[in-house]
Design an enzyme around this catalytic site. Structure first.
Site, short mmCIF file in Angstrom:
data_model
loop_
_atom_site.label_atom_id
_atom_site.label_comp_id
_atom_site.label_asym_id
_atom_site.label_seq_id
_atom_site.Cartn_x
_atom_site.Cartn_y
_atom_site.Cartn_z
N ARG A 17 25.13 20.57 -0.37
CA ARG A 17 26.08 21.80 -0.83
C ARG A 17 25.28 22.99 0.03
NH1 ARG A 17 30.05 24.51 -1.80
NH2 ARG A 17 30.08 25.75 -3.60
N GLN A 340 28.35 15.46 -5.66
CA GLN A 340 27.84 16.35 -4.58
C GLN A 340 27.63 17.76 -5.08
OE1 GLN A 340 26.13 15.18 -2.00
NE2 GLN A 340 25.42 17.22 -1.80
N GLU A 341 28.76 18.31 -5.62
CA GLU A 341 28.58 19.68 -6.37
C GLU A 341 27.79 19.57 -7.65
OE1 GLU A 341 29.89 22.33 -4.78
OE2 GLU A 341 30.95 21.55 -3.21
N SER A 342 27.95 18.84 -8.42
CA SER A 342 27.58 19.11 -9.81
C SER A 342 27.04 18.05 -10.69
CB SER A 342 28.84 19.68 -10.74
OG SER A 342 29.63 18.66 -10.76
N TYR A 467 27.17 18.39 4.53
CA TYR A 467 27.97 18.40 3.11
C TYR A 467 28.94 17.16 3.30
CZ TYR A 467 31.17 19.90 -0.42
OH TYR A 467 31.92 20.06 -1.53
#
Length: 493
Positions: A17, A340-342, A467
């Protein structure tokens, strides 16, 4: 357990991220224990797509930036749980890659009969799948030093007529894979039984894609009377299915080791050095306990989020499928982005204020019609609306997966820097519809002398490149273990 045949997915580069959120990245890595171990150092940015065309030397492996590990999808080698890649051989493979300063690709196979040809063709560089060392196998591959020892035991369900010795299998049905060493052991036992005029063991062959843990589950449920398993594996599954009984050993103790191509002494030395180093630290015992001794660990992960058995990655799969299909996206690629984000946590908030499954900033959320960023459906609906807008910017990229890669890079760093990198790549004669050919030029934007000549200037290029890479690699794992559509949907088509 569902497995797939050898699967090669053309990968781009990327991961982590970004958008300046370095503190949040560090927090995520500490929480997951990944610590970017499968990442290459800065500057190693090339990645092959498709099948390698020849067996590679250690020097070629290092130059390429990745090592391919041939493995199996089971409870111990490699699996996906709650979207997270796990497994003893996966974790050791990451450490091997880290030791070489490169990254790891896990290639799922359907057993020894498939692993060896793939290794010899160069489709993999090393075999890591709790493989036992036998005389026949030593003629096919070069084994590293053993990291464990095991023996084959008979396993049955409580209430099944018990056995006291291997000869008691006479006349009994035993279910094993033909490529497993168990098959050869039973054949040798039948020769001994024939010599004393006893009926042979009735060997029933199960499909090659049925792992030992799947067969043991069949024994626990009563659909299979007897099977044979290495006690290294049988112990942990007998702890999970407490109605399993481990009976007599039918083989002597055997070494368990990784393997490389015959004559590849350089790579074998690297593997040997890695295991020796691990044994000097707590790491090795921690990993062994985690995957081969910890009953609680196996019990915890055997739920509906055990991807290879249930096809489920998260509680939000139905929403991911629904909205991904609306936009023509592969829902597994979207799931990899959300992880990947959360990490599939809808309440996650980054240090800069990004919220929800897609980690969208409040101002952006309002523009996408998201009233409550921590509501999973609103976040997924709005996040994919945004990804659709980004993807539309790259309508000149014909391949939908490649187009999504560019959209991911833009999601991370903005259109401007990605367009600048494409411009540099175009002037260098590269194919600007392929992310892996543009990614090196994104990295060049970190050089202020180069950035000075572009419209949008300096960019910390490793962030969007990393990313995309992490999402891409996670997506590759998802594709190997989780179908695009559920069986019922596929049948309707």
């Amino acid at each position: 357990m569902r497995t797939a045949p050898l699967l090669f997915v053309a990968l781009g580069l990327g991961a982590a991220r970004a958008s300046g959120q370095d503190a949040d990245i560090a927090t995520q890595r500490m929480e997951t224990g990944e610590n970017n171990e499968d990442a290459a150092p800065e500057g190693i940015i090339s990645r092959a797509s498709g099948r390698p065309d020849h067996p590679r030397s250690l020097e070629e492996i290092v130059r390429s930036g990745y090592i391919r590990v041939l493995t199996r999808n089971n409870d111990t080698s490699f699996f996906i749980y709650r979207g997270h890649r796990m497994g003893f051989d996966y974790e050791v493979g990451k450490k091997l890659a880290q030791h070489l300063g490169i990254r790891v690709d896990m290639i799922i196979t359907q057993g020894w009969a498939e692993m060896v040809p793939a290794l010899l063709r160069g489709e993999g560089d090393v075999i890591a799948a709790e493989v036992t060392v036998t005389e026949d196998r030593q003629k096919q591959v070069l084994f590293a030093e053993p990291w464990a020892r095991t023996r084959e035991v008979v396993v049955w369900k409580e209430g099944t007529p018990p056995l006291r010795a291997p000869e008691d299998l006479s006349g009994k049905e035993v279910y094993v894979r033909r490529s497993a060493t168990y098959f050869g052991t039973l054949a040798a036992l039948n020769q001994k039984l024939a010599a004393v005029d006893k009926p042979p063991v009735v060997v029933r062959i199960v499909p090659e894609d049925q792992e030992t843990d799947t067969i043991l589950e069949g024994v626990s449920r009563g659909s299979i009377a007897y099977t044979v398993a290495d006690d290294l594996l049988a112990n942990i599954h007998a702890a999970y299915w407490d109605n399993l009984v481990m009976g007599p050993a039918i083989s002597s103790e055997r070494d368990v080791a990784w393997a490389v191509r015959p004559g590849d002494t350089k790579l074998r030395k690297v593997v040997d050095d890695l295991f020796r180093d691990l044994r000097r630290k707590p790491d090795f015992n921690v990993l062994r306990k985690k995957y081969f001794e910890a009953e609680r660990s196996l019990r915890e992960r055997k739920d509906r989020f055990y991807a290879s058995e249930t096809g489920t990655l998260s509680p939000y799969d139905p929403l991911l499928r629904k909205y991904a299909e609306l936009h023509g996206f592969d829902w597994r690629l979207v799931a990899a982005q959300v992880y990947q984000e959360s990490h599939f946590d809808p309440t996650r908030k980054s240090w800069v204020g990004a919220l929800g499954l897609f980690q969208i900033m409040p101002a952006t959320a309002r523009g996408l019609g998201i009233k409550n960023p921590i509501d999973p459906e609103q976040s997924i609906r709005g996040g994919l609306k945004y990804m659709e807008q980004l993807s539309a910017h790259y309508k000149d990229v014909p391949d939908p997966i490649e187009r999504y890669r560019f959209a991911l890079a833009a999601y991370n760093s903005g259109f401007g820097h990605v367009d600048d990198a494409r411009g540099l790549a175009r002037r260098d004669g590269k194919d600007v519809t392929r992310w892996r050919e543009v990614a090196p030029f994104v990295l060049k934007l970190s050089d202020r002398r180069v950035a000075r000549r572009t419209r949008y200037g300096f960019c910390r290029g490793t962030e969007p490149v990393d990313y995309v890479r992490h999402i891409d690699e996670r997506y590759t794992g998802y594709v190997q273990l989780v179908p695009l559509r559920k069986t019922a949907e596929a049948k309707r088509d």
